[in-house]
Write a protein that holds these residues in place. Structure first.
Motif, PDB file in Angstrom:
ATOM      1  N   ILE A  42       0.837  -1.201   0.000  1.00 14.48           N
ATOM      2  CA  ILE A  42       0.000   0.000   0.000  1.00 14.48           C
ATOM      3  C   ILE A  42       0.870   1.249   0.000  1.00 14.48           C
ATOM      4  O   ILE A  42       0.641   2.174  -0.777  1.00 14.48           O
ATOM      5  N   ARG A  43       1.878   1.280   0.854  1.00 18.79           N
ATOM      6  CA  ARG A  43       2.778   2.442   0.880  1.00 18.79           C
ATOM      7  C   ARG A  43       3.493   2.616  -0.451  1.00 18.79           C
ATOM      8  O   ARG A  43       3.669   3.727  -0.939  1.00 18.79           O
ATOM      9  N   GLU A  44       3.903   1.507  -1.057  1.00 22.21           N
ATOM     10  CA  GLU A  44       4.588   1.564  -2.346  1.00 22.21           C
ATOM     11  C   GLU A  44       3.626   2.040  -3.442  1.00 22.21           C
ATOM     12  O   GLU A  44       3.999   2.818  -4.309  1.00 22.21           O
ATOM     13  N   LEU A  45       2.374   1.583  -3.389  1.00 23.94           N
ATOM     14  CA  LEU A  45       1.361   2.035  -4.341  1.00 23.94           C
ATOM     15  C   LEU A  45       1.184   3.547  -4.240  1.00 23.94           C
ATOM     16  O   LEU A  45       1.158   4.243  -5.248  1.00 23.94           O
ATOM     17  N   VAL A  46       1.073   4.054  -3.030  1.00 21.21           N
ATOM     18  CA  VAL A  46       0.910   5.496  -2.817  1.00 21.21           C
ATOM     19  C   VAL A  46       2.110   6.249  -3.384  1.00 21.21           C
ATOM     20  O   VAL A  46       1.961   7.229  -4.120  1.00 21.21           O
ATOM     21  N   ARG A  47       3.313   5.777  -3.075  1.00 23.16           N
ATOM     22  CA  ARG A  47       4.532   6.446  -3.547  1.00 23.16           C
ATOM     23  C   ARG A  47       4.592   6.462  -5.071  1.00 23.16           C
ATOM     24  O   ARG A  47       4.819   7.504  -5.687  1.00 23.16           O
ATOM     25  N   LYS A  48       4.364   5.302  -5.695  1.00 23.53           N
ATOM     26  CA  LYS A  48       4.465   5.211  -7.157  1.00 23.53           C
ATOM     27  C   LYS A  48       3.357   5.996  -7.853  1.00 23.53           C
ATOM     28  O   LYS A  48       3.597   6.635  -8.880  1.00 23.53           O
ATOM     29  N   GLY A  82      -9.544  20.237  -4.239  1.00 25.62           N
ATOM     30  CA  GLY A  82     -10.859  20.007  -4.837  1.00 25.62           C
ATOM     31  C   GLY A  82     -10.751  19.472  -6.260  1.00 25.62           C
ATOM     32  O   GLY A  82     -11.500  18.575  -6.651  1.00 25.62           O
ATOM     33  N   ASN A  83      -9.811  20.012  -7.026  1.00 30.20           N
ATOM     34  CA  ASN A  83      -9.600  19.515  -8.389  1.00 30.20           C
ATOM     35  C   ASN A  83      -9.172  18.050  -8.380  1.00 30.20           C
ATOM     36  O   ASN A  83      -9.629  17.258  -9.211  1.00 30.20           O
ATOM     37  N   MET A  84      -8.294  17.689  -7.441  1.00 32.19           N
ATOM     38  CA  MET A  84      -7.852  16.298  -7.351  1.00 32.19           C
ATOM     39  C   MET A  84      -9.026  15.390  -6.960  1.00 32.19           C
ATOM     40  O   MET A  84      -9.163  14.287  -7.484  1.00 32.19           O
ATOM     41  N   LEU A  85      -9.876  15.863  -6.053  1.00 28.13           N
ATOM     42  CA  LEU A  85     -11.055  15.069  -5.671  1.00 28.13           C
ATOM     43  C   LEU A  85     -11.985  14.875  -6.863  1.00 28.13           C
ATOM     44  O   LEU A  85     -12.549  13.785  -7.050  1.00 28.13           O
ATOM     45  N   MET A  86     -12.130  15.894  -7.684  1.00 27.22           N
ATOM     46  CA  MET A  86     -13.011  15.770  -8.847  1.00 27.22           C
ATOM     47  C   MET A  86     -12.430  14.818  -9.889  1.00 27.22           C
ATOM     48  O   MET A  86     -13.185  14.157 -10.613  1.00 27.22           O
ATOM     49  N   LEU A  87     -11.115  14.699  -9.952  1.00 27.38           N
ATOM     50  CA  LEU A  87     -10.520  13.699 -10.839  1.00 27.38           C
ATOM     51  C   LEU A  87     -10.888  12.289 -10.364  1.00 27.38           C
ATOM     52  O   LEU A  87     -11.144  11.395 -11.182  1.00 27.38           O
ATOM     53  N   ILE A  88     -10.946  12.096  -9.044  1.00 28.84           N
ATOM     54  CA  ILE A  88     -11.380  10.804  -8.495  1.00 28.84           C
ATOM     55  C   ILE A  88     -12.838  10.560  -8.861  1.00 28.84           C
ATOM     56  O   ILE A  88     -13.210   9.472  -9.307  1.00 28.84           O
ATOM     57  N   VAL A  89     -13.671  11.582  -8.707  1.00 31.15           N
ATOM     58  CA  VAL A  89     -15.094  11.466  -9.053  1.00 31.15           C
ATOM     59  C   VAL A  89     -15.250  11.126 -10.532  1.00 31.15           C
ATOM     60  O   VAL A  89     -16.097  10.301 -10.902  1.00 31.15           O
ATOM     61  N   SER A  90     -14.435  11.728 -11.389  1.00 29.66           N
ATOM     62  CA  SER A  90     -14.553  11.449 -12.826  1.00 29.66           C
ATOM     63  C   SER A  90     -14.233   9.991 -13.126  1.00 29.66           C
ATOM     64  O   SER A  90     -14.857   9.379 -14.003  1.00 29.66           O
ATOM     65  N   VAL A 115      -8.535   4.042  -7.337  1.00 31.26           N
ATOM     66  CA  VAL A 115      -7.552   3.737  -6.288  1.00 31.26           C
ATOM     67  C   VAL A 115      -6.242   4.469  -6.559  1.00 31.26           C
ATOM     68  O   VAL A 115      -5.638   5.041  -5.642  1.00 31.26           O
ATOM     69  N   ILE A 116      -5.811   4.480  -7.815  1.00 34.97           N
ATOM     70  CA  ILE A 116      -4.553   5.151  -8.170  1.00 34.97           C
ATOM     71  C   ILE A 116      -4.642   6.647  -7.876  1.00 34.97           C
ATOM     72  O   ILE A 116      -3.733   7.227  -7.272  1.00 34.97           O
ATOM     73  N   ARG A 117      -5.726   7.279  -8.270  1.00 32.53           N
ATOM     74  CA  ARG A 117      -5.864   8.725  -8.008  1.00 32.53           C
ATOM     75  C   ARG A 117      -5.969   9.007  -6.507  1.00 32.53           C
ATOM     76  O   ARG A 117      -5.444  10.009  -6.014  1.00 32.53           O
ATOM     77  N   THR A 118      -6.657   8.124  -5.779  1.00 34.18           N
ATOM     78  CA  THR A 118      -6.754   8.286  -4.321  1.00 34.18           C
ATOM     79  C   THR A 118      -5.375   8.137  -3.686  1.00 34.18           C
ATOM     80  O   THR A 118      -4.993   8.944  -2.821  1.00 34.18           O
ATOM     81  N   ALA A 119      -4.621   7.131  -4.128  1.00 34.37           N
ATOM     82  CA  ALA A 119      -3.272   6.928  -3.603  1.00 34.37           C
ATOM     83  C   ALA A 119      -2.384   8.134  -3.929  1.00 34.37           C
ATOM     84  O   ALA A 119      -1.608   8.590  -3.083  1.00 34.37           O
ATOM     85  N   ASP A 120      -2.519   8.670  -5.132  1.00 35.25           N
ATOM     86  CA  ASP A 120      -1.755   9.847  -5.527  1.00 35.25           C
ATOM     87  C   ASP A 120      -2.060  11.022  -4.597  1.00 35.25           C
ATOM     88  O   ASP A 120      -1.150  11.687  -4.097  1.00 35.25           O
ATOM     89  N   LEU A 121      -3.339  11.265  -4.360  1.00 35.53           N
ATOM     90  CA  LEU A 121      -3.721  12.383  -3.495  1.00 35.53           C
ATOM     91  C   LEU A 121      -3.146  12.201  -2.091  1.00 35.53           C
ATOM     92  O   LEU A 121      -2.608  13.136  -1.498  1.00 35.53           O
ATOM     93  N   LEU A 125      -0.460  14.667  -0.186  1.00 41.40           N
ATOM     94  CA  LEU A 125      -0.833  15.340   1.064  1.00 41.40           C
ATOM     95  C   LEU A 125      -0.198  14.682   2.292  1.00 41.40           C
ATOM     96  O   LEU A 125      -0.520  15.029   3.429  1.00 41.40           O
ATOM     97  N   ASN A 126       0.696  13.720   2.048  1.00 44.59           N
ATOM     98  CA  ASN A 126       1.362  12.986   3.141  1.00 44.59           C
ATOM     99  C   ASN A 126       0.363  12.335   4.100  1.00 44.59           C
ATOM    100  O   ASN A 126       0.523  12.405   5.317  1.00 44.59           O
ATOM    101  N   ILE A 127      -0.664  11.719   3.526  1.00 47.12           N
ATOM    102  CA  ILE A 127      -1.651  10.988   4.322  1.00 47.12           C
ATOM    103  C   ILE A 127      -1.259   9.518   4.293  1.00 47.12           C
ATOM    104  O   ILE A 127      -1.032   8.952   3.220  1.00 47.12           O
ATOM    105  N   ASP A 128      -1.152   8.900   5.458  1.00 48.79           N
ATOM    106  CA  ASP A 128      -0.837   7.476   5.550  1.00 48.79           C
ATOM    107  C   ASP A 128      -2.115   6.702   5.249  1.00 48.79           C
ATOM    108  O   ASP A 128      -2.932   6.441   6.139  1.00 48.79           O
ATOM    109  N   LEU A 129      -2.303   6.352   3.990  1.00 49.25           N
ATOM    110  CA  LEU A 129      -3.533   5.713   3.536  1.00 49.25           C
ATOM    111  C   LEU A 129      -3.792   4.407   4.270  1.00 49.25           C
ATOM    112  O   LEU A 129      -4.926   4.130   4.663  1.00 49.25           O
TER     113      LEU A 129
END
Length: 151
Positions: A42-48, A82-90, A115-121, A125-129
């Motif tokens: 999961i951490r590697e997915l977020v990083r990549k 907000g723009n990043m969240l809307m990319l997830i919604v799209s 999942v990829i866009r969520t991991a990117d966000l 934002l340095n959130i430990d998913l």
């Protein structure tokens, strides 16, 4: 703290190791090794995911984030989130459209994009998913059926 199954599996792994039958966690299917493997995955997915999104320009509007926050213009920061969240919604909308068409291959691909866009966000934002997922799953265990709603 290990679950009962993890305690059993851990003991089994130790016994195998003592008998000279040890294996790497990546080759093992016990609950302890799977938990360790998924943690790093999961951490590697977020990083990549974040690294790739930065490389492809999805974080260009964040270049002035620090300056904007320091000068009191945090609205640019929140607009960028907000723009990043809307990319997830799209991506969710694209999954819905694939489902409506009966295109299950594309449906799975679009869910992967969510999942990829969520991991990117989270990476940006340095959130430990992983920690957030675990906390939320524990919280959900205590919630009432359908969270007290009809559907």
């Amino acid at each position: 703290m290990l679950s009962k199954q993890q305690e059993i599996d851990s003991k089994m792994c130790e016994e195998m190791d003592e008998q000279g039958e040890s294996m790497e966690c990546s080759e093992c299917s016990c609950s302890v090794c799977i938990a360790q493997e998924s943690h790093s995955e999961i951490r590697e997915l977020v990083r990549k995911a974040h690294e790739n999104a930065v490389k492809h320009g999805f974080w260009n509007d964040w270049a002035l984030k620090e300056r904007d926050i320091l000068t009191g213009h945090a609205e640019n920061y929140y607009n960028a989130v907000g723009n990043m969240l809307m990319l997830i919604v799209s991506e969710i909308a694209e999954a819905q459209e694939a489902l409506r068409k009966g295109d299950m291959e594309n449906f799975g691909e679009e869910l992967a994009d969510v999942v990829i866009r969520t991991a990117d966000l989270c990476g940006g934002l340095n959130i430990d998913l992983e920690s957030e997922i675990k906390k939320k799953m524990e919280k959900n265990k205590t919630r009432e059926f359908k969270h007290g709603k009809l559907f």
